[in-house]
Scaffold this active site. Structure first.
Site, short mmCIF file in Angstrom:
data_model
loop_
_atom_site.label_atom_id
_atom_site.label_comp_id
_atom_site.label_asym_id
_atom_site.label_seq_id
_atom_site.Cartn_x
_atom_site.Cartn_y
_atom_site.Cartn_z
N TYR A 1 0.71 -1.23 -0.15
CA TYR A 1 -0.01 -0.08 -0.01
C TYR A 1 0.72 1.24 0.07
CZ TYR A 1 0.91 1.02 4.99
OH TYR A 1 1.75 1.28 5.89
N ARG B 1 7.69 3.63 -5.05
CA ARG B 1 7.72 2.63 -3.86
C ARG B 1 6.73 1.76 -3.87
NH1 ARG B 1 7.87 5.22 1.86
NH2 ARG B 1 5.72 5.41 1.50
N ARG C 1 -8.06 -20.23 -0.16
CA ARG C 1 -6.75 -19.98 0.61
C ARG C 1 -5.91 -21.14 0.53
NH1 ARG C 1 -4.98 -21.23 5.51
NH2 ARG C 1 -3.88 -19.64 6.90
N HIS D 1 -1.25 -21.10 1.12
CA HIS D 1 -0.14 -20.04 1.16
C HIS D 1 0.59 -19.90 -0.18
CE1 HIS D 1 -1.05 -21.03 5.38
NE2 HIS D 1 0.00 -20.23 5.70
N LYS E 1 6.49 -1.96 1.95
CA LYS E 1 5.22 -1.27 2.62
C LYS E 1 4.05 -2.13 2.49
CE LYS E 1 3.56 3.30 3.66
NZ LYS E 1 4.14 3.52 4.96
N GLU F 1 12.95 2.24 13.67
CA GLU F 1 11.99 3.31 13.10
C GLU F 1 10.79 3.30 14.11
OE1 GLU F 1 9.87 2.82 9.67
OE2 GLU F 1 10.31 0.45 9.75
N LEU G 1 11.35 0.83 6.73
CA LEU G 1 10.78 1.43 5.63
C LEU G 1 11.27 2.94 5.14
CD1 LEU G 1 8.06 3.06 4.18
CD2 LEU G 1 8.42 0.73 3.69
#
Ligand SMILES: *Cc1c(COP(=O)(O)O)cnc(C)c1O
Length: 284
Positions: free
Chosen positions: A32, A51, A99, A101, A146, A178, A202
């Site tokens: 995102y 990014r 579902r 993985h 991100k 961070e 990040l």
């Protein structure tokens, strides 16, 4: 009805149909961005788009739209929602698949959604400074992505809230990485330090802009990690991010630095503000 972005189209929020088999639900499998809008203008949007692509590439998601096309749809979303001051959120998940993985079939199409939110600049806190608390960084080792898998960051932020603080400052084995959603800077003896842009943080677009603007002004800014002891012995501390800009930290746990933000923090805050004001007709 609130307008949102769904796979390149502006639609009513209630018309979005995302399956419970979307991998965002199963695995937090997606990436995102949050872009700031000031006076109707997107700030540093190209950096955010780049990014988003980098994050997607790192987890093997092939985006259907080119960066300038995504940017164009974010501008369209901003117009459709009449956003003047606030943020645009955009996320891409790997798509819908029963579902399991492992990555789904190549034919599965990533799902992109976006929405806007009105937000004011946190001017009062930027002026007075905020408190932070030190916690252990328990996140994974791909913090440069991100990712929408944010459980570690969610727990970190909750600890800050429970401690009556604005932000948590995380450390790994005593080295500061961070915040929960911000990058951390200290000032010591006139030099500014922040963790290097590796897999442990990040690399904030705000962080990068602050470094550029500060260096242009002749400030000594080092992308060199520091310890929690150095954090506690610093002259000034601040955190930075898209919505908080340059946010002075005047207290970390029991350590009180000063009654008001330090001079280099304020200098960087105003440099960033001048940069913002160049694109938007806003006043501080
Ligand atoms: C988004 C984010 C930041 C700040 O990045 P900006 O691009 O400046 O908003 C810092 N740390 C984390 C963990 C983040 O998710």
């Amino acid at each position: 009805m609130e307008k949102v972005l769904w796979n390149g189209k502006i639609v009513n929020k209630d018309d979005v149909r995302i399956s419970i088999d979307d991998r965002a639900f199963h695995f937090g499998d997606g990436v995102y961005e949050v872009v700031r809008v000031y006076d109707g203008e997107l700030y540093l949007a190209e950096g955010h788009m780049k990014r988003l692509y980098d994050s997607a590439r790192k987890i093997g998601i092939q985006l259907e739209l080119a960066p300038d096309e995504i940017l164009a749809s974010l501008v369209e979303l901003k117009e459709a929602t009449d956003l003047i001051d606030g943020t645009i959120y955009v996320q891409v998940s790997r798509g819908e698949w029963p579902r399991n993985h492992a990555f789904p079939d190549k034919a599965v199409v990533p799902q992109m959604v976006g929405f806007t939110k009105e937000a004011k600049r946190p001017l009062e806190q930027m002026k007075s400074g905020v408190k932070a608390t030190i916690i252990e960084d328990t996140r994974w080792l791909h913090c440069d992505i991100k990712s929408i898998s944010l459980l570690g960051n969610v727990l970190a932020k909750q600890k800050a809230v429970e401690a009556g603080c604005f932000e948590s400052i995380q450390h790994r084995n005593g080295v500061v990485t961070e915040g929960s959603s911000t990058n951390v800077f200290i000032v010591k003896g006139g030099t500014v330090y922040t963790h290097p842009a590796d897999h442990l943080i990040l690399n904030g677009i705000t962080r990068q802009r602050i470094i550029e603007l500060g260096r242009q002004e002749g400030l000594d800014i080092q992308e060199v990690a520091f310890t929690t002891d150095e954090l506690l012995q610093a002259d000034e501390v601040f955190v930075a991010g898209t919505t908080v800009e340059v946010m002075p930290v005047i207290q970390v746990d029991d350590k009180k630095y000063s009654d008001q933000p330090g001079p280099i923090t304020l200098k960087l805050q105003s440099l960033l503000f001048e940069d913002i004001a160049k694109l938007a007709s806003i006043k501080s």
